[in-house]
Design an enzyme around this catalytic site. Structure first.
Site, PDB file in Angstrom:
ATOM      1  N   GLU A 215      50.242   9.227  36.283  1.00 12.80           N
ATOM      2  CA  GLU A 215      49.472  10.468  36.481  1.00 12.80           C
ATOM      3  C   GLU A 215      48.359  10.124  37.459  1.00 12.80           C
ATOM      4  O   GLU A 215      47.357   9.518  37.076  1.00 12.80           O
ATOM      5  CB  GLU A 215      48.893  10.950  35.145  1.00 12.80           C
ATOM      6  CG  GLU A 215      49.941  11.422  34.151  1.00 12.80           C
ATOM      7  CD  GLU A 215      50.522  12.787  34.490  1.00 12.80           C
ATOM      8  OE1 GLU A 215      50.034  13.440  35.429  1.00 12.80           O
ATOM      9  OE2 GLU A 215      51.469  13.196  33.816  1.00 12.80           O
ATOM     10  N   CYS A 249      40.851  15.307  38.397  1.00 11.97           N
ATOM     11  CA  CYS A 249      41.982  15.018  39.295  1.00 11.97           C
ATOM     12  C   CYS A 249      42.535  16.287  39.924  1.00 11.97           C
ATOM     13  O   CYS A 249      43.058  16.248  41.030  1.00 11.97           O
ATOM     14  CB  CYS A 249      43.075  14.293  38.525  1.00 11.97           C
ATOM     15  SG  CYS A 249      43.626  15.205  37.069  1.00 11.97           S
TER      16      CYS A 249
END
Ligand code: NAD
Length: 469
Positions: A215, A249
């Site tokens: 991720e 993110c």
């Protein structure tokens, strides 16, 4: 170092000898484990979590509730509702040519998993993957980020309180700790962090052919076209960009806007920033801080670089090293080589890039690495479709930001530089499961007719089978 190596190996071997037992746990047993974790987060340690996040990131209490505690409790709740269905063997059809047999997929645990997590949502991004790992019947060793020491220490306490170390263990430490852990032959690694470290993790995993979920991050574009509701776009982008002081993110990394609506958009941004954080965001209890001095310096160097390149500071630009504060900042007229347009920003600075045609915006996006998120603000279906069909991204949200993360029914993750594999809900369960293919022969199988010795008749039969079945 030998001592550390041996300690991790011992822990790993302990979990390895327990992996089949944990893998065979029933739905009820897994729910019991999840309930223990739920109680620790919801009740026992809730106030401690607020305090740790305040100390590490200056995180406002409501943000800690929404983006950390609620996020984990939401994951657990969704998993509890669906796990029975996910754990069931999944029947699949069997071709007529294989008459006499039946097939199914068995979701079985992978085994001993390593979860390496970042600092920006320390609890959410550690316990979120852990919920999936437990749901799928795995044991896990966790390595949280060293950048948020209060959160890591508290998570260590929670883990040792809730789990036996042959089920789940947490190891605190810096890069050397990860490096040592990565030498072990884990059955799966779930890594959340930067693309740079993601490559290191993948290389280490390749030594044991360990599967990975990566991720990662990158620059998430936000396109605003002429048809967009500018005021609503500004409101949602100001929220998504400055939540957690831009250390997310999936926060909008930069805005690509039709040049004819740029000034109207910036006016609307000013209005919403004033509404969210009043005149001085430094005094606002709704605005966070930068995690470490190094990250503060990195962001400050982007501001200096923009100044040197004569960019236009539309909003903000002030910073204070002693409190690791960076004002919500919007900058336009940046030269293409500006650091703000090259590096993932991961902080409260929003560059604005203008375009003359949608094709130019699409080319700009495609000239960069594939993003984790791509945001579109538009009322035009054809424009929206055009952007989606001509780009690639881990996920897309239309007319809002961030919320794609919160729907448990959507897979979460990137593509290439922004990640490999997906998480959340069933997709997280799947990431931590081996899909074992099982076929059972019940009666005489047609394939037996084709066993040796090969004859002309069997060749004809094979041709017929290929043609008709
Ligand atoms: P990072 O890659 O520096 O660190 C992540 C983890 O890896 C930490 O636990 C750290 O100790 C460890 N690590 C650091 N260097 C290592 C090395 N050389 N070898 C092995 N392990 C190492 O990332 P970060 O600064 O903690 O987080 C920011 C990055 O994470 C950004 O790029 C952001 O976009 C990304 N991120 C992605 C997601 C997502 O869900 N896709 C979520 C949050 C953050």
């Amino acid at each position: 170092m030998d001592y550390i190596e041996n300690t991790y190996k011992e822990l790993f071997l302990k979990q390895q000898s327990n992996l089949i037992t944990v893998g065979k746990t029933s739905y009820d047993e897994r729910i019991k484990i999840l309930n223990r974790l739920k109680k620790a987060i919801e009740v026992t340690y809730r106030n401690d979590i607020h305090k740790a996040l305040k100390d590490d990131l200056g995180k406002p209490k409501l943000e800690s509730e929404l983006t950390e505690i609620y996020a984990i409790l939401g994951d657990i709740k969704h998993t509890k509702t669906c796990l029975h269905k996910w754990m069931r063997n999944q029947k699949v059809s069997t071709p007529v040519s294989m008459l006499g047999s039946s097939s199914y997929i068995k979701y079985e645990s992978k085994g001993v998993c390593l979860i390496i997590s970042p600092w920006n949502f320390p609890f959410n991004l550690t316990f979120g993957p852990l919920v999936s790992a437990i749901a799928a019947g795995n044991t896990a060793i966790i390595k949280p980020s060293e950048m948020t020491p209060n959160s890591s220490a508290l998570m260590a306490k929670i883990v040792s309180d809730v789990f036996k170390d042959d089920e789940v263990a947490l190891v605190e430490g810096e890069v050397e700790t990860s490096t040592e852990l990565l030498k072990l032959p884990f059955n799966h690694i779930f890594f959340t962090g930067s693309p740079k470290v993601g490559k290191i993790v993948m290389e280490a995993a390749s030594k044991h052919l360990t599967s990975v979920t990566l991720e990662l991050g990158g620059k998430s574009p936000t396109v605003i076209d002429k048809t967009a509701n500018i005021d609503k776009a500004a409101k949602k982008i100001m929220w998504g960009k400055f939540l957690n002081a831009g250390q997310i993110c999936i926060c909008p990394d930069y805005v690509l806007i039709d040049q004819s609506i740029k000034s109207e958009f910036i006016q609307a941004c000013k209005k919403w920033l004033q509404h969210f954080f009043q005149n001085n965001p430094k005094d606002s209890n709704s605005y966070g801080r930068i995690v470490t001095d190094n990250h503060f310096e990195r962001l400050n160097s982007y501001l200096e670089n923009a100044q040197k390149l004569n960019a236009k500071f539309e909003v903000g630009g002030k910073s204070d090293a002693s409190s690791k504060y960076i004002e919500p900042t919007i900058i336009s007229d940046l030269k293409p080589e500006a650091a703000l347009l090259e590096e993932e920003i991961f902080g409260p600075i929003l560059p604005i890039v203008t375009y003359e045609s949608l094709d130019m915006a699409i080319s700009y996006i495609n000239s960069k690495e594939r993003p984790l998120a791509l945001y579109i603000f538009s009322k035009s279906k054809s424009n929206t479709d055009k952007i989606i069909n001509n780009t690639r991204a881990g996920g897309t949200c239309i007319n809002n930001t961030i919320i794609q993360y919160t729907n448990h029914n959507l897979p979460f993750g990137g593509i290439n530089n922004s990640g490999i594999g997906k998480s959340h809900g069933f997709y997280g369960f799947e990431a931590f499961s081996n899909k074992r293919a099982v076929i059972k022969q019940h009666t005489f199988g047609v394939t037996e007719l084709l066993f040796p010795p090969y004859t002309d008749f069997k060749e004809k039969l094979a041709r017929l089978t290929i043609k008709w079945f």
